[in-house]
Write a protein that holds these residues in place. Structure first.
Motif, short mmCIF file in Angstrom:
data_model
loop_
_atom_site.label_atom_id
_atom_site.label_comp_id
_atom_site.label_asym_id
_atom_site.label_seq_id
_atom_site.Cartn_x
_atom_site.Cartn_y
_atom_site.Cartn_z
N LEU A 66 0.97 -1.19 0.12
CA LEU A 66 -0.03 -0.11 -0.06
C LEU A 66 0.92 1.38 -0.11
O LEU A 66 0.53 2.24 -0.95
CB LEU A 66 -0.88 0.02 1.10
N VAL A 67 1.86 1.43 0.95
CA VAL A 67 2.75 2.42 0.80
C VAL A 67 3.65 2.53 -0.27
O VAL A 67 3.55 3.49 -0.95
CB VAL A 67 3.87 2.28 2.10
N LEU A 68 3.89 1.41 -1.29
CA LEU A 68 4.72 1.42 -2.19
C LEU A 68 3.70 2.10 -3.46
O LEU A 68 4.22 2.87 -4.24
CB LEU A 68 5.13 0.32 -2.74
N TRP A 69 2.56 1.56 -3.54
CA TRP A 69 1.68 2.26 -4.41
C TRP A 69 1.18 3.42 -4.35
O TRP A 69 1.12 4.06 -5.22
CB TRP A 69 0.41 1.31 -4.37
N GLY A 70 1.21 4.16 -3.08
CA GLY A 70 0.83 5.29 -2.61
C GLY A 70 1.91 6.22 -3.07
O GLY A 70 1.83 7.22 -3.76
N ILE A 79 -6.35 13.03 -15.80
CA ILE A 79 -6.75 11.59 -16.75
C ILE A 79 -5.48 10.96 -16.80
O ILE A 79 -5.32 9.72 -16.48
CB ILE A 79 -7.24 12.13 -18.07
N ILE A 80 -4.15 11.52 -17.26
CA ILE A 80 -3.07 10.88 -17.15
C ILE A 80 -2.79 10.24 -16.02
O ILE A 80 -1.83 9.14 -15.68
CB ILE A 80 -1.86 11.73 -18.00
N SER A 81 -2.64 11.16 -14.97
CA SER A 81 -2.30 10.63 -13.32
C SER A 81 -3.15 9.33 -13.01
O SER A 81 -2.65 8.56 -12.39
CB SER A 81 -2.38 11.83 -12.45
N ALA A 82 -4.33 9.29 -13.43
CA ALA A 82 -5.40 8.37 -13.03
C ALA A 82 -4.91 7.02 -13.79
O ALA A 82 -4.81 5.97 -13.22
CB ALA A 82 -6.80 8.65 -13.37
N LEU A 83 -4.43 7.10 -15.01
CA LEU A 83 -4.04 5.94 -15.84
C LEU A 83 -2.63 5.46 -15.02
O LEU A 83 -2.50 4.27 -15.02
CB LEU A 83 -3.93 6.49 -17.40
N LEU A 84 -1.82 6.32 -14.67
CA LEU A 84 -0.66 5.82 -13.99
C LEU A 84 -0.78 5.48 -12.68
O LEU A 84 -0.11 4.38 -12.30
CB LEU A 84 0.32 7.16 -14.02
N VAL A 85 -1.64 5.87 -11.91
CA VAL A 85 -2.08 5.32 -10.78
C VAL A 85 -2.56 3.90 -10.85
O VAL A 85 -2.29 2.88 -10.15
CB VAL A 85 -3.19 6.19 -9.99
N ILE A 86 -3.41 3.63 -11.78
CA ILE A 86 -3.95 2.30 -12.25
C ILE A 86 -2.74 1.40 -12.50
O ILE A 86 -2.81 0.14 -12.09
CB ILE A 86 -5.08 2.44 -13.29
N MET A 87 -1.87 1.74 -13.55
CA MET A 87 -0.93 1.09 -13.92
C MET A 87 0.15 0.61 -12.66
O MET A 87 0.55 -0.44 -12.57
CB MET A 87 0.06 1.79 -14.99
N ALA A 88 0.34 1.65 -11.79
CA ALA A 88 1.25 1.34 -10.76
C ALA A 88 0.55 0.22 -9.68
O ALA A 88 1.11 -0.52 -9.11
CB ALA A 88 1.28 2.66 -9.93
N GLY A 89 -0.66 0.31 -9.71
CA GLY A 89 -1.62 -0.69 -8.75
C GLY A 89 -1.54 -2.15 -9.32
O GLY A 89 -1.29 -2.96 -8.63
N VAL A 90 -1.66 -2.16 -10.51
CA VAL A 90 -1.31 -3.09 -11.44
C VAL A 90 0.01 -3.94 -11.12
O VAL A 90 0.13 -5.20 -11.02
CB VAL A 90 -1.74 -3.23 -12.85
N TRP A 91 0.78 -3.00 -11.21
CA TRP A 91 2.28 -3.34 -10.95
C TRP A 91 2.58 -3.96 -9.61
O TRP A 91 3.23 -5.00 -9.63
CB TRP A 91 3.21 -2.24 -11.52
N VAL A 92 2.14 -3.39 -8.63
CA VAL A 92 2.43 -3.47 -7.29
C VAL A 92 1.56 -4.80 -6.89
O VAL A 92 2.05 -5.61 -6.19
CB VAL A 92 2.20 -2.40 -6.39
N TRP A 93 0.46 -4.83 -7.20
CA TRP A 93 -0.46 -5.90 -6.70
C TRP A 93 -0.36 -6.99 -7.52
O TRP A 93 -0.82 -8.31 -7.26
CB TRP A 93 -1.95 -5.30 -6.38
#
Length: 126
Positions: free
Chosen positions: A70-74, A112-126
């Motif tokens: 969670l911390v890494l994703w944040g 919009i771009i940030s939301a896509l990056l957040v989703i990509m980071a979440g997929v990568w971390v989880w």
């Protein structure tokens, strides 16, 4: 001396901020979160380099620890937003998107771009 009536006690919670202002404020907040998050990352790096057991501890926490993920994703999310909003500020410093409409569109694009990056980071971390 001016006798103009000015607000004495301005209540910021009653003001509806425009989207570009919210993105700019969020850019500053994400920078602060990244600075604080570096403490966690430096600690994990120091523990991982201290011994083979320390490395295994950090690796295990990152592989199976919910809080560590969670911390890494944040932190990755804050980094992505901070990067995109920083590029937006640089583009505006070059004279593009300085109008009211341009600022609004740039802010929307940043979200919009940030939301896509957040989703990509979440997929990568989880």
């Amino acid at each position: 001396m001016s006798t103009a009536k000015r607000p004495v006690n301005l209540d910021l919670s009653s003001i509806q901020f425009p989207l570009p202002a919210l993105v700019s404020i969020s850019h500053r907040v994400s920078g602060i979160l990244l600075f604080i998050g570096l403490i966690f990352l430096m600690w994990a790096f120091q523990v991982s380099l201290s011994s083979p057991a320390g490395f295994d501890t950090v690796r295990e926490a990152m592989a199976h620890g919910f809080f560590a993920k969670l911390v890494l994703w944040g932190l990755l999310s804050a980094l992505g937003f901070h990067l995109v909003a920083g590029v937006r500020h640089l583009v505006m410093d070059m004279g593009h998107g300085e109008t009211l409409e341009g600022g609004q569109r740039g802010s929307q694009l940043t979200i919009i771009i940030s939301a896509l990056l957040v989703i990509m980071a979440g997929v990568w971390v989880w």
